[in-house]
Design an enzyme around this catalytic site. Structure first.
Site, mmCIF file in Angstrom:
data_model
loop_
_atom_site.group_PDB
_atom_site.id
_atom_site.type_symbol
_atom_site.label_atom_id
_atom_site.label_comp_id
_atom_site.label_asym_id
_atom_site.label_seq_id
_atom_site.Cartn_x
_atom_site.Cartn_y
_atom_site.Cartn_z
ATOM 1 N N GLY A 1 40.811 42.983 53.916
ATOM 2 C CA GLY A 1 40.870 42.844 52.571
ATOM 3 C C GLY A 1 40.879 44.181 51.631
ATOM 4 C CB SER B 1 45.279 43.819 55.791
ATOM 5 O OG SER B 1 44.288 43.659 55.297
ATOM 6 C CG HIS C 1 35.684 36.391 60.002
ATOM 7 N ND1 HIS C 1 35.294 37.578 58.910
ATOM 8 C CD2 HIS C 1 36.938 36.441 60.010
ATOM 9 C CE1 HIS C 1 36.483 37.997 58.277
ATOM 10 N NE2 HIS C 1 37.244 37.304 58.965
ATOM 11 C CD GLU D 1 34.943 38.085 55.457
ATOM 12 O OE1 GLU D 1 35.944 38.488 54.725
ATOM 13 O OE2 GLU D 1 34.962 36.818 55.424
ATOM 14 C CD GLU E 1 37.282 40.093 62.155
ATOM 15 O OE1 GLU E 1 37.911 39.516 61.081
ATOM 16 O OE2 GLU E 1 36.171 39.836 62.154
ATOM 17 C CG ASN F 1 39.419 32.786 57.658
ATOM 18 O OD1 ASN F 1 38.719 31.953 57.114
ATOM 19 N ND2 ASN F 1 38.635 34.143 58.013
ATOM 20 C CD1 TRP F 2 43.720 29.266 54.336
ATOM 21 C CD2 TRP F 2 43.350 27.211 53.547
ATOM 22 N NE1 TRP F 2 44.946 28.535 54.272
ATOM 23 C CE2 TRP F 2 44.523 27.432 54.046
ATOM 24 C CE3 TRP F 2 42.669 26.082 53.023
ATOM 25 C CZ2 TRP F 2 45.545 26.013 54.143
ATOM 26 C CZ3 TRP F 2 43.411 24.993 53.110
ATOM 27 C CH2 TRP F 2 44.665 24.853 53.679
ATOM 28 C CE LYS F 3 38.758 36.487 55.236
ATOM 29 N NZ LYS F 3 38.624 37.831 55.192
ATOM 30 N N GLY G 1 44.131 36.235 56.323
ATOM 31 C CA GLY G 1 43.393 36.141 55.267
ATOM 32 C C GLY G 1 44.321 35.766 53.906
ATOM 33 N N GLY G 2 44.028 36.504 53.003
ATOM 34 C CA GLY G 2 44.708 36.477 51.748
ATOM 35 C C GLY G 2 46.184 35.980 51.808
#
Length: 254
Positions: A173, A212, A95, A97, A167, A9-11, A233-234
């Site tokens: 994050g 994460s 998600h 967010e 999640e 997920n590159w957001k 994610g990151g």
């Protein structure tokens, strides 16, 4: 046998040039084995570029969100027909967010899941609790409730074509990660909840961990019986880390 899925997920990150380089590295090292899905979910404005660049690679493409509406006066939105037209296969829905920042309720998420299934794309349904809810002992109740709303909308049959991503919101994050045992407990509870409706569908459902996961902890998490991949994610923005997770996922299938 259920699939193992590693989804990036590159957001809201990347430019056309940085994405080109990232994908060159990912596709160059992508693992092509039965039952392993490598999935990248770029920002919507780069979906066409990513679909084109992954055309000859064992890499699937998904969107990070979609509207439940088929078309019309919804400025800033995009439809499932548009995603189909671009060649997307998956859609991340619910998600944390989207829920916390953009106010998407369980009912809205369920409506999007239903529309995505009708369009024959694969929903990646995100569920999870906040730190406050976990500390209050409500983690299982929260996750169960989020799934129940979708069950009411699509029935257990809808989960035959759905992926779930657990999640824990407090681990996204932050660098914090649920222990493998804690993550496994929630994953097992999700599978058990759905097995009450249909044991076969529950057994074949892919449940990803989305808190994460990274190159250092992926193998231990993926060794758990009910963790079938990761929503990354990151770490998915770094090709070497992402490919290390993919390699751990491939190893977990042996």
């Amino acid at each position: 046998m259920r699939k193992t899925i590693v989804a990036g997920n590159w957001k809201m990150n990347g430019t056309s040039e940085s994405i080109k380089t990232l994908l060159e590295n990912i596709t160059g090292g992508a693992i092509n084995i039965d039952g392993l899905v490598t999935l990248v979910c770029p920002p919507a404005v780069y979906l066409s570029q990513v679909v084109a660049q992954t055309a000859d690679a064992p890499v699937s493409v998904g969107a990070q969100n979609v509207s439940a509406q088929p078309k019309g006066a919804y400025t800033g939105e995009w439809s499932l027909e548009m995603l189909q037209d671009l060649g997307c296969e998956y859609v991340i829905l619910g998600h944390s967010e989207r829920r916390s920042i953009f106010g998407e309720s369980d009912a809205i998420v369920a409506e999007k899941v239903a529309a995505t299934l009708e369009a024959e794309l694969v929903p990646v349904l995100c569920v999870g609790e906040t730190l406050e809810q976990r500390e209050a002992g409500k983690a299982l109740a929260v996750v169960s409730s989020q799934i129940d709303v979708v069950l009411q909308q699509v029935g257990i049959e809808g989960f035959a074509s759905t992926v779930i991503a657990y999640e824990p919101v407090w681990a996204i994050g932050t660098g914090l990660t649920a222990t493998p045992e804690d993550a496994q407990a929630i994953h097992a509870a999700i599978r058990s909840q759905l097995a009450k409706h249909n044991a076969n569908i529950a057994e074949n459902l892919s449940i990803l961990y989305g808190g994460s996961m990274n190159a250092a902890n992926a193998a231990e998490l993926l060794a758990q019986q009910d963790i079938d991949g990761g929503l990354i994610g990151g770490a998915s923005l770094k090709a070497d880390e992402f490919l290390t997770i993919c390699a751990a996922a491939a190893e977990s299938r042996k």
